[in-house]
Design a protein around this motif. Structure first.
Motif, PDB file in Angstrom:
ATOM      1  N   VAL A  30      -1.768  -4.123   2.782  1.00 26.03           N
ATOM      2  CA  VAL A  30      -2.774  -3.693   2.305  1.00 26.03           C
ATOM      3  C   VAL A  30      -3.715  -3.355   1.084  1.00 26.03           C
ATOM      4  CG1 VAL A  30      -2.925  -2.875   5.209  1.00 26.03           C
ATOM      5  CG2 VAL A  30      -2.044  -1.523   3.845  1.00 26.03           C
ATOM      6  N   GLN A  31      -4.417  -3.107   0.737  1.00 28.86           N
ATOM      7  CA  GLN A  31      -4.794  -2.506  -0.304  1.00 28.86           C
ATOM      8  C   GLN A  31      -5.243  -1.437  -0.655  1.00 28.86           C
ATOM      9  OE1 GLN A  31      -6.732  -6.107  -0.347  1.00 28.86           O
ATOM     10  NE2 GLN A  31      -5.037  -7.352  -0.062  1.00 28.86           N
ATOM     11  N   ASP A  32      -4.974  -0.342   0.710  1.00 29.47           N
ATOM     12  CA  ASP A  32      -5.632   0.851   0.829  1.00 29.47           C
ATOM     13  C   ASP A  32      -5.178   1.973   0.768  1.00 29.47           C
ATOM     14  OD1 ASP A  32      -8.099   2.133   2.394  1.00 29.47           O
ATOM     15  OD2 ASP A  32      -7.608  -0.093   2.341  1.00 29.47           O
ATOM     16  N   GLY A  33      -5.250   2.866   1.206  1.00 30.38           N
ATOM     17  CA  GLY A  33      -4.131   3.916   1.310  1.00 30.38           C
ATOM     18  C   GLY A  33      -4.660   4.086   3.073  1.00 30.38           C
ATOM     19  N   ILE A  62       1.387   8.991  -2.335  1.00 29.17           N
ATOM     20  CA  ILE A  62       1.966  10.205  -2.274  1.00 29.17           C
ATOM     21  C   ILE A  62       1.472  10.678  -0.980  1.00 29.17           C
ATOM     22  CG2 ILE A  62       2.294  12.839  -3.237  1.00 29.17           C
ATOM     23  CD1 ILE A  62       4.031  11.094  -5.182  1.00 29.17           C
ATOM     24  N   GLU A  63       0.103  10.900  -0.778  1.00 26.02           N
ATOM     25  CA  GLU A  63       0.048  11.465   0.667  1.00 26.02           C
ATOM     26  C   GLU A  63       0.245  10.486   1.707  1.00 26.02           C
ATOM     27  OE1 GLU A  63      -4.434  13.937  -0.562  1.00 26.02           O
ATOM     28  OE2 GLU A  63      -4.437  10.590  -1.409  1.00 26.02           O
ATOM     29  N   LEU A  64       0.536   9.884   1.601  1.00 28.74           N
ATOM     30  CA  LEU A  64       1.128   8.941   2.928  1.00 28.74           C
ATOM     31  C   LEU A  64       2.222   8.939   3.326  1.00 28.74           C
ATOM     32  CD1 LEU A  64       0.015   5.261   1.906  1.00 28.74           C
ATOM     33  CD2 LEU A  64      -0.935   7.064   4.125  1.00 28.74           C
ATOM     34  N   ARG A  67       2.118  12.253   4.692  1.00 32.78           N
ATOM     35  CA  ARG A  67       1.781  11.963   6.096  1.00 32.78           C
ATOM     36  C   ARG A  67       2.904  11.866   7.521  1.00 32.78           C
ATOM     37  NH1 ARG A  67      -4.151  10.474   7.254  1.00 32.78           N
ATOM     38  NH2 ARG A  67      -5.189  11.615   5.653  1.00 32.78           N
ATOM     39  N   LEU A  68       3.609  11.065   6.066  1.00 36.04           N
ATOM     40  CA  LEU A  68       4.332  10.575   6.719  1.00 36.04           C
ATOM     41  C   LEU A  68       5.991  11.792   7.620  1.00 36.04           C
ATOM     42  CD1 LEU A  68       5.695   7.286   5.696  1.00 36.04           C
ATOM     43  CD2 LEU A  68       4.669   7.440   8.124  1.00 36.04           C
ATOM     44  N   ARG A  69       6.626  11.986   6.387  1.00 38.08           N
ATOM     45  CA  ARG A  69       6.862  13.643   6.841  1.00 38.08           C
ATOM     46  C   ARG A  69       6.684  14.905   7.476  1.00 38.08           C
ATOM     47  NH1 ARG A  69       9.188   9.577   6.088  1.00 38.08           N
ATOM     48  NH2 ARG A  69      10.137   9.315   3.794  1.00 38.08           N
TER      49      ARG A  69
END
Ligand code: CA
Length: 234
Positions: A30-33, A62-64, A67-69
């Protein structure tokens, strides 16, 4: 071996996808966050790791990670970036990235980093448990069932029902006796009444029935109960 690749530079993304496919990875690119988060947030996509560019339209890499953590996801994340200062590395690692690769890089190095991440991630406890068409997500404390269109639907379970279903999912095709279930789900001081296990199983089956899965947990007369993997919904 499914990998999520998030990269908005088309040439680089295509090159990585090509190399990973050759190495027998299944690649979702994918090409966007924002789309990346949709993929990560979908409980049926089971990635072994994610390769995420730092600077992206929508959410940043970084935001991804954050969110995961925040969701306690153990998914290994490799950040790609042109940034190379020590401070940037610290920001990336603080956000929960597992490794960091500075552009430009060679594909051999990328593959080596991915192998290292995979080796390390085997020590991470599973965040999900998949049995038949059921997916248990520990982060969300929910169990999802795939409908006919392949979309995940959350089954609304009480805490006890969740624990009971988890116990069965951890021991598929295995007979669990009433005593085993009782000891597992109720603490010994509670002294459950003799039919509490049967009652709890009845409640769980009633929930599963709404999702065409009522036969999944079968009674083995005189012995106990079993999650029967050969059961096929009609
Ligand atoms: Ca970028």
């Amino acid at each position: 071996m499914r990998v999520l690749l998030v990269e908005d530079e088309l040439d680089l993304g295509a090159a990585i996808e090509r190399v990973l496919s050759r190495e027998k990875y299944i690649v979702d690119w994918v090409q966007d966050g924002t789309s990346a988060w949709d993929y990560l947030d979908n409980p049926t996509t089971q990635y072994i790791l994610a390769i995420v560019d730092w600077m992206l339209p929508g959410l940043s890499g970084i935001e991804l990670c954050q969110r995961l953590r925040a969701r306690r996801s153990p998914l290994p994340v490799l950040i790609l970036t042109a940034r190379d200062s020590i401070e940037d590395r610290v920001v990336g690692l603080d956000a929960g990235a597992d490794d960091y690769l500075v552009k430009p890089f060679g594909m051999a190095e990328l593959l080596a980093r991915l192998r290292a991440l995979q080796r390390r991630s085997t020590q991470v406890p599973a965040s999900q448990l998949q049995v038949s068409n059921l997916l248990l997500d520990y982060g969300k404390s929910e169990v999802f069932v795939q409908d006919e269109a392949g979309n995940p639907q959350a089954i609304p379970l009480t805490a006890k029902e969740f624990q009971l279903l988890e116990y069965f999912m951890k021991h598929p095709n295995q007979i669990l006796t009433r005593d085993q279930i009782e000891n597992r789900l109720w603490d010994l001081q509670a002294e459950p009444t003799s039919n509490v296990v049967a009652a709890q199983i009845r409640l769980l089956r009633r929930k599963l029935a709404k999702y065409n899965c009522e036969g999944l947990i079968e009674t083995v007369y005189g012995l106990g109960y079993r999650l029967n993997l050969t059961y096929a919904p009609e």
